[in-house]
Design a protein around this motif. Sequence first.
Motif, mmCIF file in Angstrom:
data_model
loop_
_atom_site.group_PDB
_atom_site.id
_atom_site.type_symbol
_atom_site.label_atom_id
_atom_site.label_comp_id
_atom_site.label_asym_id
_atom_site.label_seq_id
_atom_site.Cartn_x
_atom_site.Cartn_y
_atom_site.Cartn_z
ATOM 1 N N UNK A 148 53.213 16.753 6.646
ATOM 2 C CA UNK A 148 54.013 17.564 7.562
ATOM 3 C C UNK A 148 53.544 19.020 7.538
ATOM 4 N N UNK A 149 53.293 19.530 6.347
ATOM 5 C CA UNK A 149 52.837 20.917 6.210
ATOM 6 C C UNK A 149 51.444 21.098 6.818
ATOM 7 N N UNK A 165 52.060 28.339 7.931
ATOM 8 C CA UNK A 165 52.904 28.110 6.756
ATOM 9 C C UNK A 165 54.347 27.811 7.174
ATOM 10 N N UNK A 166 55.042 27.059 6.320
ATOM 11 C CA UNK A 166 56.425 26.663 6.579
ATOM 12 C C UNK A 166 57.341 27.132 5.462
ATOM 13 N N UNK A 214 62.348 24.441 6.441
ATOM 14 C CA UNK A 214 61.731 23.749 7.575
ATOM 15 C C UNK A 214 61.152 22.401 7.132
ATOM 16 N N UNK A 215 60.553 22.356 5.954
ATOM 17 C CA UNK A 215 60.050 21.080 5.431
ATOM 18 C C UNK A 215 61.220 20.110 5.234
ATOM 19 N N UNK A 216 62.348 20.615 4.767
ATOM 20 C CA UNK A 216 63.535 19.776 4.606
ATOM 21 C C UNK A 216 63.991 19.233 5.960
ATOM 22 N N UNK A 217 64.010 20.082 6.989
ATOM 23 C CA UNK A 217 64.400 19.638 8.329
ATOM 24 C C UNK A 217 63.469 18.554 8.846
ATOM 25 N N UNK A 235 47.659 21.587 -3.997
ATOM 26 C CA UNK A 235 47.639 21.276 -2.567
ATOM 27 C C UNK A 235 48.285 22.359 -1.707
ATOM 28 N N UNK A 236 49.228 23.078 -2.272
ATOM 29 C CA UNK A 236 49.901 24.152 -1.537
ATOM 30 C C UNK A 236 50.063 25.357 -2.449
#
Length: 151
Positions: A46-47, A53-54, A58-61, A82-83
Amino acid sequence: MAEVPSDVLERFAWYAREMSALTVMFHSRVAEHMGLSATDEKCLDLAMRADGALTAGRIAELSGLSTGAVTGVIDRLERAGYVRRVRDPHDRRKVLVEVTRQNAEKFAHLFEDALASVEEVLSGFTPAEIEVLERYNKASIDVFRARVVKG
């Protein structure tokens, strides 16, 4: 809205379940190669597909996970390289999650067969049929996200 005959609904539900099972197995295998859990790999995906960047929110959404669960995912992805967490240049109080590109490219080969499969299938359809398939897929994603992921 037209009524869907029960036999058509049953067939399409079966197709969706079968594709879902295959997708979960595929991503579990990719995650294993990357040293991640399937949930962590999907959040990374997703990212990676986002425009920049998020926030964790937003990742939760996007994932349907709680913000607490996403914090754990981000911690694990960051430890694995990875991030990384970075400050929002427009609001220093916000923290953004940014994908480290060298790792994203390192595992691109794991997706080559999946992309080739999509190409193989689509090559058997006319442009008009592809438009219908695309409309179906977009509508499925929107409805599923609204009803299941967002609850």
